[in-house]
Motif scaffolding. Structure first.
Motif, PDB file in Angstrom:
ATOM      1  N   UNK A 233       0.804  -1.233   0.000  1.00  0.00           N
ATOM      2  CA  UNK A 233       0.000   0.000   0.000  1.00  0.00           C
ATOM      3  C   UNK A 233       0.834   1.279   0.000  1.00  0.00           C
ATOM      4  N   UNK A 234       2.015   1.258   0.620  1.00  0.00           N
ATOM      5  CA  UNK A 234       2.881   2.436   0.611  1.00  0.00           C
ATOM      6  C   UNK A 234       3.372   2.724  -0.809  1.00  0.00           C
ATOM      7  N   UNK A 235       3.694   1.667  -1.556  1.00  0.00           N
ATOM      8  CA  UNK A 235       4.136   1.831  -2.946  1.00  0.00           C
ATOM      9  C   UNK A 235       3.012   2.429  -3.785  1.00  0.00           C
ATOM     10  N   UNK A 236       1.810   1.889  -3.614  1.00  0.00           N
ATOM     11  CA  UNK A 236       0.653   2.371  -4.369  1.00  0.00           C
ATOM     12  C   UNK A 236       0.376   3.841  -4.078  1.00  0.00           C
ATOM     13  N   UNK A 237       0.328   4.202  -2.808  1.00  0.00           N
ATOM     14  CA  UNK A 237       0.047   5.585  -2.423  1.00  0.00           C
ATOM     15  C   UNK A 237       1.141   6.519  -2.926  1.00  0.00           C
ATOM     16  N   UNK A 238       2.393   6.103  -2.815  1.00  0.00           N
ATOM     17  CA  UNK A 238       3.502   6.930  -3.288  1.00  0.00           C
ATOM     18  C   UNK A 238       3.387   7.218  -4.784  1.00  0.00           C
ATOM     19  N   UNK A 239       3.092   6.185  -5.569  1.00  0.00           N
ATOM     20  CA  UNK A 239       2.980   6.371  -7.020  1.00  0.00           C
ATOM     21  C   UNK A 239       1.796   7.256  -7.393  1.00  0.00           C
ATOM     22  N   UNK A 240       0.689   7.087  -6.676  1.00  0.00           N
ATOM     23  CA  UNK A 240      -0.488   7.916  -6.962  1.00  0.00           C
ATOM     24  C   UNK A 240      -0.227   9.380  -6.613  1.00  0.00           C
ATOM     25  N   UNK A 241       0.465   9.621  -5.508  1.00  0.00           N
ATOM     26  CA  UNK A 241       0.767  10.992  -5.112  1.00  0.00           C
ATOM     27  C   UNK A 241       1.773  11.639  -6.068  1.00  0.00           C
ATOM     28  N   UNK A 242       2.642  10.838  -6.691  1.00  0.00           N
ATOM     29  CA  UNK A 242       3.635  11.379  -7.622  1.00  0.00           C
ATOM     30  C   UNK A 242       2.992  11.934  -8.882  1.00  0.00           C
ATOM     31  N   UNK A 243       1.815  11.413  -9.245  1.00  0.00           N
ATOM     32  CA  UNK A 243       1.146  11.879 -10.470  1.00  0.00           C
ATOM     33  C   UNK A 243      -0.119  12.672 -10.174  1.00  0.00           C
ATOM     34  N   UNK A 244      -0.485  12.757  -8.908  1.00  0.00           N
ATOM     35  CA  UNK A 244      -1.748  13.406  -8.554  1.00  0.00           C
ATOM     36  C   UNK A 244      -1.731  14.898  -8.856  1.00  0.00           C
ATOM     37  N   UNK A 245      -2.769  15.347  -9.557  1.00  0.00           N
ATOM     38  CA  UNK A 245      -2.969  16.772  -9.847  1.00  0.00           C
ATOM     39  C   UNK A 245      -1.744  17.423 -10.506  1.00  0.00           C
ATOM     40  N   UNK A 246      -1.119  16.681 -11.427  1.00  0.00           N
ATOM     41  CA  UNK A 246       0.066  17.211 -12.105  1.00  0.00           C
ATOM     42  C   UNK A 246      -0.258  17.724 -13.507  1.00  0.00           C
ATOM     43  N   UNK A 247      -1.552  17.755 -13.836  1.00  0.00           N
ATOM     44  CA  UNK A 247      -1.942  18.245 -15.148  1.00  0.00           C
ATOM     45  C   UNK A 247      -2.158  17.164 -16.178  1.00  0.00           C
ATOM     46  N   UNK A 248      -1.934  15.911 -15.800  1.00  0.00           N
ATOM     47  CA  UNK A 248      -2.159  14.790 -16.704  1.00  0.00           C
ATOM     48  C   UNK A 248      -3.517  14.158 -16.417  1.00  0.00           C
ATOM     49  N   UNK A 249      -4.131  13.588 -17.448  1.00  0.00           N
ATOM     50  CA  UNK A 249      -5.457  12.979 -17.292  1.00  0.00           C
ATOM     51  C   UNK A 249      -5.445  11.881 -16.235  1.00  0.00           C
ATOM     52  N   UNK A 250      -4.348  11.122 -16.155  1.00  0.00           N
ATOM     53  CA  UNK A 250      -4.267  10.031 -15.190  1.00  0.00           C
ATOM     54  C   UNK A 250      -4.170  10.479 -13.748  1.00  0.00           C
ATOM     55  N   UNK A 251      -3.869  11.754 -13.524  1.00  0.00           N
ATOM     56  CA  UNK A 251      -3.763  12.260 -12.163  1.00  0.00           C
ATOM     57  C   UNK A 251      -4.927  13.153 -11.773  1.00  0.00           C
ATOM     58  N   UNK A 252      -5.980  13.159 -12.604  1.00  0.00           N
ATOM     59  CA  UNK A 252      -7.155  13.987 -12.350  1.00  0.00           C
ATOM     60  C   UNK A 252      -8.412  13.127 -12.392  1.00  0.00           C
ATOM     61  N   UNK A 253      -9.540  13.702 -12.006  1.00  0.00           N
ATOM     62  CA  UNK A 253     -10.811  12.997 -12.138  1.00  0.00           C
ATOM     63  C   UNK A 253     -11.067  12.683 -13.605  1.00  0.00           C
TER      64      UNK A 253
END
Length: 300
Positions: A233-253
């Motif tokens: 779960x730490x790996x998953x959360x870390x990867x999601x936070x690395x791309x979250x809200x960065x302007x890419x479709x995969x990091x947005x709703x």
């Protein structure tokens, strides 16, 4: 020097070979499902709806981007691997040099096996943490290069230009998105692995038997696999936070809301029952209670 170079070359080779696997894993972690579920059979022979596994997913990427598409994000990942190997080795080397420089180092009394494990694990923790801290910006760029597949963006098209983009839009902190859960996961995994291996080797296996000696050599690998499962779960959360809200479709709703922190991300994944998303790339079950949305290529 030759030993360090050989380690870098070996690490680079393994990085290239594992790149398609990591690529597919990251896209699954984000929640992108380009292919609908199909009717198949589980390990017990029962008919169930399954999600495409590693090979089907990779085949889809090749169909869209060609074989070279499986290696998006390889350059920053190779940089991360090479620099991390060098930093890790240098930190451990400094520890050895400091120990040898201590007065009376050759006359020191032998320490217990537990003390030795604690000392070596502590040093390994510092070495790994230093390597992770220095190479994390490359890790962030690697993940964002991969996630661009979802929205077909070209925002992070090169390593140097990606550094400039992140600095311009997010500042220095942008290079360390997702660092805390990654560090925590690495540290917990290391200590769990080494302490479990010590307990097994000391109390579960007998000494003086050749087969037991062989089993001890495998205990580290077995406990390492077990520790990585627990800290996934730490790996998953870390990867999601690395791309979250960065302007890419995969990091947005609709794929991900804007998380306020990695703890917020953790709690939302836990509520949704997605803490192990992407952990397995074979025999992937359809999430219970969710339906596949073709237009969005995901489950909701």
């Amino acid at each position: 020097m030759a030993d360090a170079a050989s380690q870098v070359l070996l690490g680079s080779g393994l990085t290239v070979l594992s790149q398609p696997l990591m690529y597919v894993k990251v896209l699954v972690q984000v929640g992108y499902e380009p292919l609908p579920p199909t009717l198949g059979r589980n390990v017990f022979g029962r008919q169930v709806y399954q999600l495409p596994g590693l090979f089907a997913y990779a085949k889809h990427i090749v169909k869209v981007d060609g074989r070279a598409g499986l290696f998006k994000g390889l350059t920053p990942r190779l940089c991360s691997s090479a620099i991390g190997t060098v930093v890790h080795g240098k930190v451990l080397q400094r520890y050895q040099e400091a120990e040898q420089a201590e007065p009376g180092a050759s006359k020191k009394e032998p320490v217990s096996s537990l003390e030795q494990v604690l000392k070596e694990t502590s040093r390994e923790m510092v070495a790994r943490s230093a390597a992770t801290l220095i190479t994390h910006p490359f890790h962030v760029i690697t993940l964002r290069c991969m996630v661009q597949f979802i929205g077909r963006e070209t925002k992070y098209s090169g390593t140097l230009s990606a550094f400039a983009t992140i600095y311009r839009e997010e500042g220095v902190l942008g290079f360390f998105a997702g660092l805390i859960p990654r560090l925590l996961g690495d540290i917990l995994s290391l200590w769990l692995c080494n302490m479990l291996a010590y307990l097994i080797n000391t109390y579960a296996l007998e000494n003086g038997v050749s087969t037991m000696a062989e089993m001890k050599s495998y205990s580290q690998a077995v406990t390492g696999f077990f520790a990585s499962m627990l800290t996934y779960p730490f790996v998953l959360v870390s990867n999601l936070m690395a791309v979250n809200n960065c302007g890419l479709a995969g990091g947005l709703l609709p794929y991900a809301p804007t998380y306020s922190s990695w703890l917020d991300c953790w709690s939302q994944l836990h509520r949704e029952g997605n803490m192990s998303r992407g952990n397995s790339l074979f025999f992937r079950k359809v999430p219970a209670g969710k339906r596949y949305v073709w237009e969005e290529r995901r489950f909701r």
